[in-house]
Design a protein around this motif. Structure first.
Motif, PDB file in Angstrom:
ATOM      1  N   UNK A  84       0.831  -1.207   0.000  1.00 43.56           N
ATOM      2  CA  UNK A  84       0.000   0.000   0.000  1.00 43.56           C
ATOM      3  C   UNK A  84       0.864   1.255   0.000  1.00 43.56           C
ATOM      4  N   UNK A  85       1.964   1.233   0.755  1.00 45.98           N
ATOM      5  CA  UNK A  85       2.859   2.403   0.750  1.00 45.98           C
ATOM      6  C   UNK A  85       3.496   2.595  -0.622  1.00 45.98           C
ATOM      7  N   UNK A  89       3.282   5.996  -2.860  1.00 41.84           N
ATOM      8  CA  UNK A  89       4.462   6.718  -3.333  1.00 41.84           C
ATOM      9  C   UNK A  89       4.424   6.943  -4.840  1.00 41.84           C
ATOM     10  N   UNK A  90       3.827   6.019  -5.581  1.00 46.92           N
ATOM     11  CA  UNK A  90       3.798   6.139  -7.040  1.00 46.92           C
ATOM     12  C   UNK A  90       2.486   6.709  -7.559  1.00 46.92           C
ATOM     13  N   UNK A  91       1.606   7.189  -6.661  1.00 52.33           N
ATOM     14  CA  UNK A  91       0.433   7.937  -7.088  1.00 52.33           C
ATOM     15  C   UNK A  91      -0.775   7.119  -7.471  1.00 52.33           C
ATOM     16  N   UNK A  92      -0.796   5.818  -7.165  1.00 52.36           N
ATOM     17  CA  UNK A  92      -1.968   5.012  -7.475  1.00 52.36           C
ATOM     18  C   UNK A  92      -2.955   4.947  -6.310  1.00 52.36           C
ATOM     19  N   UNK A  93      -2.580   5.462  -5.165  1.00 50.70           N
ATOM     20  CA  UNK A  93      -3.424   5.368  -3.983  1.00 50.70           C
ATOM     21  C   UNK A  93      -3.142   6.549  -3.075  1.00 50.70           C
ATOM     22  N   UNK A  94      -4.163   7.044  -2.407  1.00 52.03           N
ATOM     23  CA  UNK A  94      -3.997   8.069  -1.375  1.00 52.03           C
ATOM     24  C   UNK A  94      -4.943   7.729  -0.234  1.00 52.03           C
ATOM     25  N   UNK A 239      -4.836   5.286  13.435  1.00 52.25           N
ATOM     26  CA  UNK A 239      -4.107   6.510  13.112  1.00 52.25           C
ATOM     27  C   UNK A 239      -3.240   6.902  14.300  1.00 52.25           C
ATOM     28  N   UNK A 240      -2.010   7.312  14.009  1.00 56.14           N
ATOM     29  CA  UNK A 240      -1.110   7.830  15.041  1.00 56.14           C
ATOM     30  C   UNK A 240      -0.175   8.835  14.389  1.00 56.14           C
ATOM     31  N   UNK A 241       0.352   9.743  15.185  1.00 54.45           N
ATOM     32  CA  UNK A 241       1.216  10.799  14.673  1.00 54.45           C
ATOM     33  C   UNK A 241       2.675  10.351  14.769  1.00 54.45           C
ATOM     34  N   UNK A 242       3.372  10.485  13.645  1.00 55.85           N
ATOM     35  CA  UNK A 242       4.786  10.119  13.599  1.00 55.85           C
ATOM     36  C   UNK A 242       5.381  10.707  12.339  1.00 55.85           C
ATOM     37  N   UNK A 243       6.660  11.079  12.349  1.00 56.63           N
ATOM     38  CA  UNK A 243       7.280  11.594  11.114  1.00 56.63           C
ATOM     39  C   UNK A 243       7.472  10.518  10.056  1.00 56.63           C
ATOM     40  N   UNK A 244       7.423   9.237  10.453  1.00 51.22           N
ATOM     41  CA  UNK A 244       7.647   8.151   9.509  1.00 51.22           C
ATOM     42  C   UNK A 244       6.557   7.098   9.691  1.00 51.22           C
ATOM     43  N   UNK A 245       6.195   6.357   8.610  1.00 49.20           N
ATOM     44  CA  UNK A 245       5.216   5.289   8.747  1.00 49.20           C
ATOM     45  C   UNK A 245       5.775   4.120   9.538  1.00 49.20           C
ATOM     46  N   UNK A 246       4.910   3.287  10.056  1.00 46.48           N
ATOM     47  CA  UNK A 246       5.327   2.140  10.843  1.00 46.48           C
ATOM     48  C   UNK A 246       4.197   1.666  11.733  1.00 46.48           C
ATOM     49  N   UNK A 247       4.516   1.338  12.981  1.00 49.43           N
ATOM     50  CA  UNK A 247       3.533   0.849  13.933  1.00 49.43           C
ATOM     51  C   UNK A 247       3.341   1.873  15.044  1.00 49.43           C
ATOM     52  N   UNK A 248       2.140   1.854  15.639  1.00 42.74           N
ATOM     53  CA  UNK A 248       1.837   2.763  16.725  1.00 42.74           C
ATOM     54  C   UNK A 248       2.531   2.292  18.007  1.00 42.74           C
TER      55      UNK A 248
END
Length: 257
Positions: A84-85, A89-94, A239-248
């Motif tokens: 999904x990421x 990144x390549x614009x097929x999903x938001x 949903x959680x706040x973080x500068x990078x994707x990952x786990x909460x």
């Protein structure tokens, strides 16, 4: 002579002894049109390409969260979250985050059959650059102001030498934000009734004694730091706040435990 049926299955090509051979039959219902820019994407993984094909074939409103997709396919949540990421990144999903009227934050997934520009994460707003200092008024404006005083009162007739000598003092007033009309009013209001023997000295005294202070500098606006962007947890899809994707934080603690 009978016409060939258009929907007849095409015969397989046997021109090449190696490589793929296509046997194409027309689809009249239950099919999805996918561009080669996705099916033959050079940077996406096969998992991401297959996941994009599956998402584009789903009806409107079908949930496609990480857990919902992992329940359908054997790849697991980690590989599905990474795919999904890739599509983001390549614009097929938001996957923008939206806050409902109840205050709850939810994820709205948008699928694009043609690649769009990926949505960049919100970056801290840079402080506005300070305005450059104003250039001093041209001395010609000061000399014209002094030379025109005699039109207000003939006793303020100045020689050309006196005009150039007093021009820097008038420019100082203009640099401090005083309009030319206010400078003329200051120099020509309340003149004495008797003759002015030395108009240059009289004007120099007023320009020096009544010089206004500089305008105070405007207060600098301090931009508060922006919070980290909202991410979707790879483990629980929250949903959680973080500068990078990952786990909460909860999923990370569970993994450590």
């Amino acid at each position: 002579m009978t016409n060939k049926k258009r929907n007849a299955p095409a015969r397989p090509r046997t021109r090449h002894s190696s490589g793929v051979t296509h046997v194409n039959e027309p689809h009249h219902d239950n099919f999805t049109v996918v561009g080669n820019h996705l099916a033959q994407h050079a940077e996406l993984s096969l998992v991401a390409i297959g996941l994009a094909l599956h998402i584009q074939s789903l009806p409107e409103g079908t949930p496609i969260g990480i857990k919902a997709l992992a329940a359908k396919f054997p790849e697991g949540e980690i590989r599905i979250a990474a795919a999904l990421r890739e599509l983001e990144e390549h614009g097929y999903l938001s996957r923008p985050r939206e806050r409902l009227q109840s205050g709850q934050v939810t994820t709205r997934t948008i699928s694009y059959n043609k690649p769009r520009l990926a949505v960049a994460l919100a970056a801290p707003v840079a402080p506005e650059p300070e305005a450059p200092p104003k250039a001093p008024p041209p001395p010609g404006k000061a000399t014209e102001l002094l030379a025109g005083l005699r039109a207000r009162d003939s006793r303020l007739l100045l020689t050309e030498r006196d005009v150039h000598r007093l021009a820097p003092a008038v420019s100082e007033w203009l640099e401090r934000g005083v309009p030319p009309t206010a400078v003329v009013r200051t120099l020509t209001t309340g003149l004495p009734a008797e003759p002015i023997k030395h108009p240059a000295a009289f004007l120099a005294h007023r320009l020096t004694a009544q010089l206004p202070p500089h305008l105070p500098a405007p207060p600098r606006t301090i931009t508060p730091p922006r919070p980290d962007p909202l991410q979707t947890c790879d483990g629980c899809d929250r949903a959680f706040r973080s500068p990078h994707p990952g786990r909460c934080r909860s999923c990370r603690r569970s993994a450590v435990a």
